[in-house]
Design a protein around this motif. Structure first.
Motif, PDB file in Angstrom:
ATOM      1  N   SER A   1      14.554  -4.362  10.725  1.00  0.00           N
ATOM      2  CA  SER A   1      13.296  -3.618  10.756  1.00  0.00           C
ATOM      3  C   SER A   1      12.683  -3.639  12.146  1.00  0.00           C
ATOM      4  CB  SER A   1      12.316  -4.212   9.737  1.00  0.00           C
ATOM      5  OG  SER A   1      11.059  -3.567   9.817  1.00  0.00           O
ATOM      6  N   ARG A   2      12.744  -4.813  12.801  1.00  0.00           N
ATOM      7  CA  ARG A   2      12.206  -4.895  14.157  1.00  0.00           C
ATOM      8  C   ARG A   2      13.026  -4.038  15.111  1.00  0.00           C
ATOM      9  NH1 ARG A   2      11.727 -10.581  12.840  1.00  0.00           N
ATOM     10  NH2 ARG A   2      13.556 -11.082  14.101  1.00  0.00           N
ATOM     11  N   LYS A   3      14.356  -4.046  14.913  1.00  0.00           N
ATOM     12  CA  LYS A   3      15.196  -3.218  15.780  1.00  0.00           C
ATOM     13  C   LYS A   3      14.934  -1.738  15.554  1.00  0.00           C
ATOM     14  CE  LYS A   3      19.154  -6.294  16.458  1.00  0.00           C
ATOM     15  NZ  LYS A   3      20.605  -6.490  16.189  1.00  0.00           N
ATOM     16  N   ARG A   4      14.782  -1.371  14.278  1.00  0.00           N
ATOM     17  CA  ARG A   4      14.555   0.040  13.950  1.00  0.00           C
ATOM     18  C   ARG A   4      13.262   0.544  14.571  1.00  0.00           C
ATOM     19  NH1 ARG A   4      14.970  -0.583   9.084  1.00  0.00           N
ATOM     20  NH2 ARG A   4      12.823  -0.486   8.354  1.00  0.00           N
ATOM     21  N   HIS A   5      12.291  -0.321  14.612  1.00  0.00           N
ATOM     22  CA  HIS A   5      11.022   0.074  15.211  1.00  0.00           C
ATOM     23  C   HIS A   5      10.965  -0.288  16.698  1.00  0.00           C
ATOM     24  CE1 HIS A   5       9.892  -0.130  10.856  1.00  0.00           C
ATOM     25  NE2 HIS A   5       9.277   0.991  11.187  1.00  0.00           N
ATOM     26  N   ALA A   6      12.119  -0.659  17.250  1.00  0.00           N
ATOM     27  CA  ALA A   6      12.253  -0.921  18.693  1.00  0.00           C
ATOM     28  C   ALA A   6      11.271  -1.973  19.172  1.00  0.00           C
ATOM     29  CB  ALA A   6      12.077   0.366  19.480  1.00  0.00           C
ATOM     30  N   ILE A   7      11.124  -3.052  18.386  1.00  0.00           N
ATOM     31  CA  ILE A   7      10.250  -4.145  18.810  1.00  0.00           C
ATOM     32  C   ILE A   7      11.103  -5.182  19.538  1.00  0.00           C
ATOM     33  CG2 ILE A   7       8.705  -5.982  18.049  1.00  0.00           C
ATOM     34  CD1 ILE A   7       7.957  -4.286  15.662  1.00  0.00           C
ATOM     35  N   PRO A   8      10.898  -5.387  20.825  1.00  0.00           N
ATOM     36  CA  PRO A   8      11.706  -6.367  21.565  1.00  0.00           C
ATOM     37  C   PRO A   8      11.430  -7.778  21.061  1.00  0.00           C
ATOM     38  CG  PRO A   8      10.482  -4.911  23.056  1.00  0.00           C
ATOM     39  CD  PRO A   8       9.929  -4.715  21.691  1.00  0.00           C
ATOM     40  N   SER A   9      12.387  -8.664  21.277  1.00  0.00           N
ATOM     41  CA  SER A   9      12.227 -10.046  20.807  1.00  0.00           C
ATOM     42  C   SER A   9      12.501 -11.024  21.932  1.00  0.00           C
ATOM     43  CB  SER A   9      13.169 -10.326  19.633  1.00  0.00           C
ATOM     44  OG  SER A   9      14.518 -10.165  20.022  1.00  0.00           O
ATOM     45  N   VAL A  10      11.742 -12.131  21.914  1.00  0.00           N
ATOM     46  CA  VAL A  10      11.895 -13.218  22.875  1.00  0.00           C
ATOM     47  C   VAL A  10      12.164 -14.481  22.077  1.00  0.00           C
ATOM     48  CG1 VAL A  10      10.807 -14.568  24.700  1.00  0.00           C
ATOM     49  CG2 VAL A  10      10.327 -12.121  24.506  1.00  0.00           C
ATOM     50  N   ALA A  11      13.222 -15.222  22.418  1.00  0.00           N
ATOM     51  CA  ALA A  11      13.563 -16.467  21.734  1.00  0.00           C
ATOM     52  C   ALA A  11      13.235 -17.650  22.630  1.00  0.00           C
ATOM     53  CB  ALA A  11      15.041 -16.494  21.364  1.00  0.00           C
TER      54      ALA A  11
ATOM     55  N   GLY B   1      20.797 -15.254  19.629  1.00  0.00           N
ATOM     56  CA  GLY B   1      21.782 -14.298  20.122  1.00  0.00           C
ATOM     57  C   GLY B   1      21.339 -12.851  19.992  1.00  0.00           C
ATOM     58  N   GLN B   2      20.358 -12.577  19.118  1.00  0.00           N
ATOM     59  CA  GLN B   2      19.874 -11.212  18.923  1.00  0.00           C
ATOM     60  C   GLN B   2      18.666 -10.891  19.791  1.00  0.00           C
ATOM     61  OE1 GLN B   2      21.307  -8.962  16.831  1.00  0.00           O
ATOM     62  NE2 GLN B   2      22.894 -10.395  16.220  1.00  0.00           N
ATOM     63  N   ALA B   3      18.213 -11.854  20.593  1.00  0.00           N
ATOM     64  CA  ALA B   3      16.983 -11.663  21.374  1.00  0.00           C
ATOM     65  C   ALA B   3      17.238 -10.803  22.617  1.00  0.00           C
ATOM     66  CB  ALA B   3      16.409 -13.009  21.774  1.00  0.00           C
ATOM     67  N   ASP B   4      16.174 -10.248  23.162  1.00  0.00           N
ATOM     68  CA  ASP B   4      16.244  -9.507  24.421  1.00  0.00           C
ATOM     69  C   ASP B   4      16.027 -10.428  25.612  1.00  0.00           C
ATOM     70  OD1 ASP B   4      16.420  -6.605  23.486  1.00  0.00           O
ATOM     71  OD2 ASP B   4      14.641  -7.279  22.400  1.00  0.00           O
ATOM     72  N   LEU B   5      15.343 -11.564  25.374  1.00  0.00           N
ATOM     73  CA  LEU B   5      15.040 -12.505  26.452  1.00  0.00           C
ATOM     74  C   LEU B   5      15.059 -13.915  25.877  1.00  0.00           C
ATOM     75  CD1 LEU B   5      14.047 -13.050  29.393  1.00  0.00           C
ATOM     76  CD2 LEU B   5      11.708 -12.764  28.535  1.00  0.00           C
ATOM     77  N   LEU B   6      15.682 -14.843  26.585  1.00  0.00           N
ATOM     78  CA  LEU B   6      15.740 -16.246  26.158  1.00  0.00           C
ATOM     79  C   LEU B   6      14.933 -17.099  27.122  1.00  0.00           C
ATOM     80  CD1 LEU B   6      16.844 -18.679  24.576  1.00  0.00           C
ATOM     81  CD2 LEU B   6      18.875 -18.607  26.046  1.00  0.00           C
ATOM     82  N   LEU B   7      13.928 -17.768  26.593  1.00  0.00           N
ATOM     83  CA  LEU B   7      13.151 -18.741  27.371  1.00  0.00           C
ATOM     84  C   LEU B   7      13.728 -20.122  27.089  1.00  0.00           C
ATOM     85  CD1 LEU B   7       9.479 -17.477  26.795  1.00  0.00           C
ATOM     86  CD2 LEU B   7      11.085 -16.857  28.614  1.00  0.00           C
ATOM     87  N   HIS B   8      14.476 -20.656  28.037  1.00  0.00           N
ATOM     88  CA  HIS B   8      15.103 -21.967  27.902  1.00  0.00           C
ATOM     89  C   HIS B   8      14.124 -23.009  28.433  1.00  0.00           C
ATOM     90  CE1 HIS B   8      18.845 -24.672  28.845  1.00  0.00           C
ATOM     91  NE2 HIS B   8      17.852 -25.347  28.305  1.00  0.00           N
ATOM     92  N   VAL B   9      13.428 -23.687  27.516  1.00  0.00           N
ATOM     93  CA  VAL B   9      12.366 -24.622  27.884  1.00  0.00           C
ATOM     94  C   VAL B   9      12.975 -25.978  28.228  1.00  0.00           C
ATOM     95  CG1 VAL B   9      10.191 -25.678  27.171  1.00  0.00           C
ATOM     96  CG2 VAL B   9      10.802 -23.401  26.343  1.00  0.00           C
TER      97      VAL B   9
ATOM     98  N   ASP C   1       7.641  -7.992  32.368  1.00  0.00           N
ATOM     99  CA  ASP C   1       8.542  -7.333  33.323  1.00  0.00           C
ATOM    100  C   ASP C   1       9.976  -7.273  32.826  1.00  0.00           C
ATOM    101  OD1 ASP C   1       6.384  -7.028  35.016  1.00  0.00           O
ATOM    102  OD2 ASP C   1       6.858  -8.796  36.232  1.00  0.00           O
ATOM    103  N   GLU C   2      10.420  -8.297  32.093  1.00  0.00           N
ATOM    104  CA  GLU C   2      11.825  -8.386  31.716  1.00  0.00           C
ATOM    105  C   GLU C   2      12.160  -7.734  30.384  1.00  0.00           C
ATOM    106  OE1 GLU C   2      14.016  -9.213  33.658  1.00  0.00           O
ATOM    107  OE2 GLU C   2      12.965 -10.327  35.222  1.00  0.00           O
ATOM    108  N   LEU C   3      11.176  -7.504  29.526  1.00  0.00           N
ATOM    109  CA  LEU C   3      11.469  -6.860  28.252  1.00  0.00           C
ATOM    110  C   LEU C   3      11.925  -5.418  28.484  1.00  0.00           C
ATOM    111  CD1 LEU C   3       8.607  -8.080  25.881  1.00  0.00           C
ATOM    112  CD2 LEU C   3      11.012  -8.760  25.864  1.00  0.00           C
TER     113      LEU C   3
END
Length: 510
Positions: free
Chosen positions: A282-292, A366-374, A449-451
């Motif tokens: 659903s998030r992909k269909r509505h083009a909502i980017p994701s950050v993990a 693995g499905q995210a657009d951006l990975l924040l490695h804390v 900027d990165e999304l």
């Protein structure tokens, strides 16, 4: 405490090797014990203004184990058939190599073991550290050191020994026979913490599956009471007719029940996957980017999520405080909507049973657009933490396509030289403190900027009765012009391909 290395070379005199190694091991154990429990001694977890009321933490604290209160069976032979209830423990570490570098690595690992034991609800009383080329195949430590450990356990009154490593079933049995108390390895300890902290139905099923996979090869039987085979009459002996059963011993019956339960749990976990996939689709269909948000346990991932979104999720100065993934909605400064997902933390030598059981949950990364490695920049070995996390992430499908940014957290208490060293080694880094708010605005700007940005330009009129599409353009697109005309809302914007097709399908013809 005096410690001795195993098997010193004949050419080396005790004065030149044994004594220094004993001193090094003793100093390491002393430092670990001095720092054990410091988080609670200083008043527990320090929260920031971003963490909210922390009602979940209050609920968890209310259920904390009570010191000296136990419902344990005293017979150590029952260890496989009851849950872990750690109370007073002695830590045991083993390391190879020699010198300060090897001892420093052993100290980091033993200190982490102390934190794991305390998170499970125990009190660390003492520790033993040994240097040897490889673990003893019989008792892990060797007969001499195992006897010394038994003396330490008896002197301190401990009821559990925690080994900083994974024991073979035969090693654990042999060690228990010597020390006369329960022996728990690092894997069992981590599984116990996961069992305490899992809250969701899926999380509990994943943890139970991992526990059963760990338990299956470690079942143990004692004496004739474990036998369920009656057999036939031989020479007048035996129970005879009416007593011959299926021929299963009790341990075989237990193994079959465990396998049946594991099969059922795998089916349940597989059945839960479509619901999560539906939300993701659903998030992909509505083009909502994701950050993990991923990283080592206790690196500050949940604190960072709170600082970025005000989610108010549980924050605790303990290992594996967060097990169930949390997804929150957020907006960039220019109004674009995206999701932030807080995931389970990693640790060195994370039990493979847990990695397999939580694989479906880790797919979110693995499905995210951006990975924040804390990364905890104040940790004694941040590079080791980074390597441990990447080792687990490497097995997640699609992770090589996700942009990774190393977020150096806790810089308010970190050594500036360490921060500079890591920034020099990593390609993309940013420095923040989720506790004080330092660098949070810069991180939000980096996310913006990165999304991925929409790349299809549209110039059309949307009829007034399709306001839902106009709202989606506001949420996921970039609008250059919006005006209301007689036939509808005119939009000059950039949107994703799927939304562009929907807009063209309903657009008012000129």
């Amino acid at each position: 405490m005096t410690q001795t290395p195993a098997n010193p070379t004949p050419e080396t005199s005790p004065e030149t090797v044994e004594r220094p190694e004993r001193d090094i091991a003793g100093d390491v154990v002393a430092r670990v014990l001095a720092r054990a429990g410091t988080a609670r001694a200083e008043g527990g977890t320090q929260h920031s203004v971003y963490d909210g009321e922390q009602l979940e933490l209050a609920e968890r604290t209310a259920l904390r184990r009570v010191a000296n209160l136990s419902t344990e069976l005293e017979d150590v032979t029952e260890v496989e058939y009851r849950q872990l209830r750690l109370e007073k423990v002695v830590l045991v570490g083993l390391y190879t190599g020699s010198g300060d570098a090897a001892a420093a690595e052993a100290e980091v690992s033993l200190r982490e073991l102390a934190a794991l034991a305390e998170t499970a609800g125990s009190q660390v009383l003492d520790g033993v550290l040994q240097r040897r080329q490889k673990p003893d195949p019989g008792t892990y430590l060797g007969s001499g050191k195992a006897a010394e450990l038994a003396a330490v356990v008896a002197a301190t009154g401990a009821d559990t020994v925690v080994i900083d490593g994974e024991l073979a079933p035969s090693q654990r049995r042999a060690l228990e026979d010597i020390v006369k108390v329960k022996v728990v390895d690092r894997t069992a300890l981590i599984l116990d913490i996961f069992a305490q902290h899992a809250k969701s139905r899926e999380g509990k099923a994943q943890v139970e599956l991992a526990q059963l996979e760990y338990l299956l090869p470690r079942l143990r039987g004692w004496g004739e009471s474990m036998s369920r085979q009656a057999g036939g009459q031989v020479g007048g002996a035996g129970a005879g007719m009416g007593s011959r059963g299926p021929g299963e011993t009790k341990i075989e019956l237990d193994r079959r029940r465990i396998r049946d339960r594991m099969t059922k749990l795998r089916r349940e976990i597989a059945a839960m996957a479509p619901a999560r996939e539906t939300k993701r689709s659903s998030r992909k269909r509505h083009a909502i980017p994701s950050v993990a948000i991923a990283g080592y346990t206790n690196a500050g991932k949940s604190s960072l999520l709170n600082a970025l979104t005000g989610a108010g999720v549980l924050v605790e100065n303990a290992l594996f405080a967060t097990l169930d993934p949390t997804v929150r909605r957020a907006q960039t400064e220019d109004g674009r909507v995206y999701t932030l997902a807080d995931t389970v933390g990693f640790v060195r030598a994370l039990p493979h049973q847990l990695v397999e059981a939580f694989r479906s949950t880790l797919e979110e990364v693995g499905q995210a657009d951006l990975l924040l490695h804390v990364v905890d920049a104040s940790h004694p070995d941040p590079e080791g933490q980074i390597a441990a996390v990447r080792h687990v992430l490497a097995d997640i499908p699609g992770i090589d396509q996700v942009l990774e940014v190393v977020v150096l957290n806790k810089v308010d208490i970190a050594d500036p030289d360490v921060v500079a060293r890591i920034r020099g080694r990593e390609r993309r880094t940013i420095v923040v403190s989720a506790h004080t708010g330092q660098g949070i605005d810069d991180l939000l700007q980096l996310i913006s900027d990165e999304l991925p940005r929409p790349d299809v330009s549209v110039d059309l009129v949307v009829p007034y009765h399709r306001g839902d599409l106009v709202n989606r353009v506001h949420l996921t697109g970039e609008i250059d012009l919006e005006e209301h005309v007689e036939t509808g809302t005119r939009l000059l914007a950039r949107v994703d391909e799927g939304l562009a097709l929907e807009l063209h399908a309903v657009a008012v013809r000129a």
